[in-house]
Design a protein around this motif. Sequence first.
Motif, PDB file in Angstrom:
ATOM      1  N   PRO A 222       4.018  -7.096   4.142  1.00 27.12           N
ATOM      2  CA  PRO A 222       3.254  -6.147   4.955  1.00 27.12           C
ATOM      3  C   PRO A 222       3.291  -4.754   4.330  1.00 27.12           C
ATOM      4  O   PRO A 222       4.329  -4.315   3.834  1.00 27.12           O
ATOM      5  N   VAL A 223       2.124  -4.095   4.349  1.00 30.02           N
ATOM      6  CA  VAL A 223       2.007  -2.748   3.772  1.00 30.02           C
ATOM      7  C   VAL A 223       1.506  -1.797   4.851  1.00 30.02           C
ATOM      8  O   VAL A 223       0.503  -2.067   5.519  1.00 30.02           O
ATOM      9  N   LEU A 224       2.234  -0.706   5.025  1.00 28.78           N
ATOM     10  CA  LEU A 224       1.849   0.330   5.974  1.00 28.78           C
ATOM     11  C   LEU A 224       1.155   1.450   5.196  1.00 28.78           C
ATOM     12  O   LEU A 224       1.769   2.093   4.343  1.00 28.78           O
ATOM     13  N   PHE A 225      -0.120   1.654   5.460  1.00 26.23           N
ATOM     14  CA  PHE A 225      -0.859   2.777   4.887  1.00 26.23           C
ATOM     15  C   PHE A 225      -0.782   3.942   5.863  1.00 26.23           C
ATOM     16  O   PHE A 225      -1.185   3.806   7.027  1.00 26.23           O
ATOM     17  N   THR A 226      -0.247   5.082   5.430  1.00 19.40           N
ATOM     18  CA  THR A 226      -0.258   6.256   6.296  1.00 19.40           C
ATOM     19  C   THR A 226      -1.696   6.719   6.492  1.00 19.40           C
ATOM     20  O   THR A 226      -2.610   6.279   5.782  1.00 19.40           O
ATOM     21  N   SER A 227      -1.904   7.614   7.443  1.00 20.81           N
ATOM     22  CA  SER A 227      -3.265   8.097   7.693  1.00 20.81           C
ATOM     23  C   SER A 227      -3.847   8.757   6.443  1.00 20.81           C
ATOM     24  O   SER A 227      -5.063   8.709   6.225  1.00 20.81           O
ATOM     25  N   LYS A 228      -2.988   9.327   5.617  1.00 21.65           N
ATOM     26  CA  LYS A 228      -3.453   9.965   4.376  1.00 21.65           C
ATOM     27  C   LYS A 228      -3.922   8.930   3.365  1.00 21.65           C
ATOM     28  O   LYS A 228      -4.886   9.143   2.629  1.00 21.65           O
ATOM     29  N   ALA A 229      -3.262   7.772   3.323  1.00 16.64           N
ATOM     30  CA  ALA A 229      -3.590   6.741   2.336  1.00 16.64           C
ATOM     31  C   ALA A 229      -4.648   5.759   2.836  1.00 16.64           C
ATOM     32  O   ALA A 229      -5.331   5.120   2.033  1.00 16.64           O
ATOM     33  N   ALA A 230      -4.795   5.626   4.148  1.00 14.50           N
ATOM     34  CA  ALA A 230      -5.701   4.616   4.707  1.00 14.50           C
ATOM     35  C   ALA A 230      -7.153   4.850   4.329  1.00 14.50           C
ATOM     36  O   ALA A 230      -7.969   3.923   4.354  1.00 14.50           O
ATOM     37  N   ASP A 231      -7.493   6.078   3.951  1.00  9.77           N
ATOM     38  CA  ASP A 231      -8.869   6.394   3.589  1.00  9.77           C
ATOM     39  C   ASP A 231      -9.370   5.507   2.448  1.00  9.77           C
ATOM     40  O   ASP A 231     -10.565   5.262   2.320  1.00  9.77           O
ATOM     41  N   MET A 232      -8.440   5.014   1.600  1.00 10.16           N
ATOM     42  CA  MET A 232      -8.834   4.130   0.505  1.00 10.16           C
ATOM     43  C   MET A 232      -9.577   2.900   1.032  1.00 10.16           C
ATOM     44  O   MET A 232     -10.530   2.413   0.422  1.00 10.16           O
ATOM     45  N   LEU A 233      -9.165   2.390   2.177  1.00  4.64           N
ATOM     46  CA  LEU A 233      -9.798   1.211   2.759  1.00  4.64           C
ATOM     47  C   LEU A 233     -11.178   1.536   3.323  1.00  4.64           C
ATOM     48  O   LEU A 233     -12.113   0.741   3.222  1.00  4.64           O
ATOM     49  N   TRP A 234     -11.313   2.714   3.908  1.00  2.00           N
ATOM     50  CA  TRP A 234     -12.548   3.038   4.633  1.00  2.00           C
ATOM     51  C   TRP A 234     -13.705   3.359   3.704  1.00  2.00           C
ATOM     52  O   TRP A 234     -14.873   3.271   4.110  1.00  2.00           O
ATOM     53  N   ILE A 349       6.927   2.121  11.555  1.00  2.00           N
ATOM     54  CA  ILE A 349       7.925   1.777  10.539  1.00  2.00           C
ATOM     55  C   ILE A 349       8.954   0.794  11.105  1.00  2.00           C
ATOM     56  O   ILE A 349       9.378  -0.155  10.428  1.00  2.00           O
ATOM     57  N   LYS A 350       9.320   0.985  12.352  1.00  2.00           N
ATOM     58  CA  LYS A 350      10.328   0.115  12.978  1.00  2.00           C
ATOM     59  C   LYS A 350       9.847  -1.330  13.120  1.00  2.00           C
ATOM     60  O   LYS A 350      10.646  -2.251  13.319  1.00  2.00           O
ATOM     61  N   LEU A 351       8.531  -1.542  12.995  1.00  2.19           N
ATOM     62  CA  LEU A 351       7.985  -2.894  13.120  1.00  2.19           C
ATOM     63  C   LEU A 351       8.130  -3.707  11.831  1.00  2.19           C
ATOM     64  O   LEU A 351       7.913  -4.917  11.838  1.00  2.19           O
ATOM     65  N   LEU A 352       8.504  -3.044  10.725  1.00  3.35           N
ATOM     66  CA  LEU A 352       8.578  -3.730   9.430  1.00  3.35           C
ATOM     67  C   LEU A 352       9.993  -4.236   9.162  1.00  3.35           C
ATOM     68  O   LEU A 352      10.951  -3.466   9.182  1.00  3.35           O
ATOM     69  N   ASP A 353      10.114  -5.536   8.892  1.00 10.50           N
ATOM     70  CA  ASP A 353      11.410  -6.095   8.495  1.00 10.50           C
ATOM     71  C   ASP A 353      11.677  -5.839   7.015  1.00 10.50           C
ATOM     72  O   ASP A 353      12.767  -5.439   6.625  1.00 10.50           O
ATOM     73  N   ASP A 354      10.680  -6.122   6.187  1.00 16.41           N
ATOM     74  CA  ASP A 354      10.772  -5.842   4.757  1.00 16.41           C
ATOM     75  C   ASP A 354       9.353  -5.579   4.272  1.00 16.41           C
ATOM     76  O   ASP A 354       8.527  -6.491   4.197  1.00 16.41           O
ATOM     77  N   GLY A 355       9.061  -4.325   3.999  1.00 17.63           N
ATOM     78  CA  GLY A 355       7.691  -3.983   3.630  1.00 17.63           C
ATOM     79  C   GLY A 355       7.624  -2.704   2.829  1.00 17.63           C
ATOM     80  O   GLY A 355       8.638  -2.131   2.423  1.00 17.63           O
ATOM     81  N   LEU A 356       6.391  -2.250   2.637  1.00 16.23           N
ATOM     82  CA  LEU A 356       6.124  -1.087   1.790  1.00 16.23           C
ATOM     83  C   LEU A 356       5.267  -0.087   2.557  1.00 16.23           C
ATOM     84  O   LEU A 356       4.338  -0.469   3.269  1.00 16.23           O
ATOM     85  N   ILE A 357       5.591   1.198   2.411  1.00 12.27           N
ATOM     86  CA  ILE A 357       4.749   2.277   2.930  1.00 12.27           C
ATOM     87  C   ILE A 357       4.030   2.918   1.751  1.00 12.27           C
ATOM     88  O   ILE A 357       4.663   3.281   0.756  1.00 12.27           O
ATOM     89  N   VAL A 358       2.718   3.054   1.854  1.00 15.82           N
ATOM     90  CA  VAL A 358       1.930   3.763   0.840  1.00 15.82           C
ATOM     91  C   VAL A 358       1.445   5.072   1.444  1.00 15.82           C
ATOM     92  O   VAL A 358       0.787   5.071   2.493  1.00 15.82           O
ATOM     93  N   ASP A 359       1.789   6.192   0.780  1.00 15.29           N
ATOM     94  CA  ASP A 359       1.385   7.503   1.286  1.00 15.29           C
ATOM     95  C   ASP A 359       0.470   8.233   0.306  1.00 15.29           C
ATOM     96  O   ASP A 359      -0.455   8.923   0.721  1.00 15.29           O
ATOM     97  N   GLN A 360       0.726   8.109  -0.979  1.00 16.51           N
ATOM     98  CA  GLN A 360      -0.129   8.698  -2.006  1.00 16.51           C
ATOM     99  C   GLN A 360      -0.356   7.646  -3.083  1.00 16.51           C
ATOM    100  O   GLN A 360       0.536   6.850  -3.380  1.00 16.51           O
ATOM    101  N   MET A 361      -1.568   7.646  -3.654  1.00 15.91           N
ATOM    102  CA  MET A 361      -1.864   6.655  -4.688  1.00 15.91           C
ATOM    103  C   MET A 361      -2.633   7.294  -5.829  1.00 15.91           C
ATOM    104  O   MET A 361      -3.232   8.357  -5.676  1.00 15.91           O
ATOM    105  N   LEU A 362      -2.588   6.639  -6.968  1.00 18.65           N
ATOM    106  CA  LEU A 362      -3.307   7.100  -8.142  1.00 18.65           C
ATOM    107  C   LEU A 362      -4.543   6.233  -8.319  1.00 18.65           C
ATOM    108  O   LEU A 362      -4.491   5.016  -8.156  1.00 18.65           O
ATOM    109  N   GLY A 363      -5.646   6.859  -8.679  1.00 23.21           N
ATOM    110  CA  GLY A 363      -6.875   6.097  -8.860  1.00 23.21           C
ATOM    111  C   GLY A 363      -7.743   6.154  -7.630  1.00 23.21           C
ATOM    112  O   GLY A 363      -7.346   6.637  -6.573  1.00 23.21           O
TER     113      GLY A 363
END
Length: 438
Positions: A222-234, A349-363
């Motif tokens: 599971p990957v948590l995209f912060t509101s700053k990073a979620a724009d990549m999907l939209w 964040i508390k919902l993730l047992d083992d996952g990744l948070i993405v806040d800033q990305m390249l590209g």
Amino acid sequence: MVSKKLPKDTLAEQLLELALKAGAEAAEVYQSRSLSRPVFFEANRLKQLETSQAEGTALRLWSNGRPGLAVAYGIVEPQALVERALSLSQLNQPETLELGSNFQPSYPDLGQDVSIEKLVEWGKETIALIRDVYPEVLCNGDWECDVETTRLVNTKGLDCYYNDTTLSCYISAEWVRGDDILSVSDGETERDNLQPKKLAHQILQHLDWTKENVPPPHGRVPVLFTSKAADMLWGTVQAALNAKRVLEGASPWAERIGKLVVSPSLTLYQDSEAGPYSCPFDDEGTPTQPMVFIQNGELQNFYCDRTTASQLGSFSTGNGFRPSLGSYPTPGLFNFLIQPGSGSLPELIKLLDDGLIVDQMLGSGSGISGDFSINVDLGYRVQNGEIIGRVKDTMVAGNVYTALKQIAKLGGDADWNGSCYTPSLIVEGLSVTGRTNG
């Protein structure tokens, strides 16, 4: 302040009159004036104050059904601009004339002007709040007040204008720890007021999370995209909702109106009065309007300009915008909102047992295909609902259309990221790879 005499200038009327005298059957003039006052900080100190002013005029006319577009910046020689537009029209194929008539000439001013002194104060306050906790950090940033006046006039009687004042800020905090160079950045765009405390808190929160470097998770997690990073999907979703892409057959949703295309938790819409990216009319003079594109996962509408609407046998949705002054209007969005769910970022964040948070990305994003493979510039590993540290040299891959059907949780922490208002969200089962050493 930008002069508000633009609607009373006679340049637009001159251009329309000259165009008709020269044989054009129709014409329009688009005028834009802007005044920007940025305040720059470098290495924690005020570096520079600037004032920049720009003025542009675009004349679009139709001669024998052929469109011609000419642009001038600053002082305009009306006759020369008309002649240039006429010459260019001879190079184009005839098209159906799509012009709007008058509906409402003027609109209330949007936003509040802010002094340079106030911008400096906000900048100093933000940097001081960050350095009180992390004195070793170097902060760079800019705080800005932009005032823009827009007017659109045509030979069908359209004459509308408005003034828009927007405040924005951006700050990056650089932290050098031996060979490890970290940069945490964030920003804010509003109409009336900026919030130094909120911005500083966001930077400090991320600095706290980066104290340790840890190996990333591997495989499908599971990957948590912060509101700053979620724009990549939209960005992909916005392309798929574009009526021009539908007509070209490029949108995978072209035949999906009324069908479930994403998770039922998602409702996506535009709002002509929401946030700092609202506007009263588009670049064709059509009033902007609230519109739901996807309701509870089901596709409802596409957005279009006058030309694409005509080809679809419909009406413009008020989404005809010029990518630049020298461009023809094309379907575009002035804002794009994702209806928030519930829960703060720490609660997600508390919902993730083992996952990744993405806040800033390249590209950049994935484009209309939906396939993406991004390098994580700033991300964190979560175990048992707790952030255990920052990950480096990590990539996330997947497909946007698939990911948006696999949303495990939509946060309630929506914020503006550019013209997109989005919350954080958790996507199940994206592919994560990276170096195992921290």
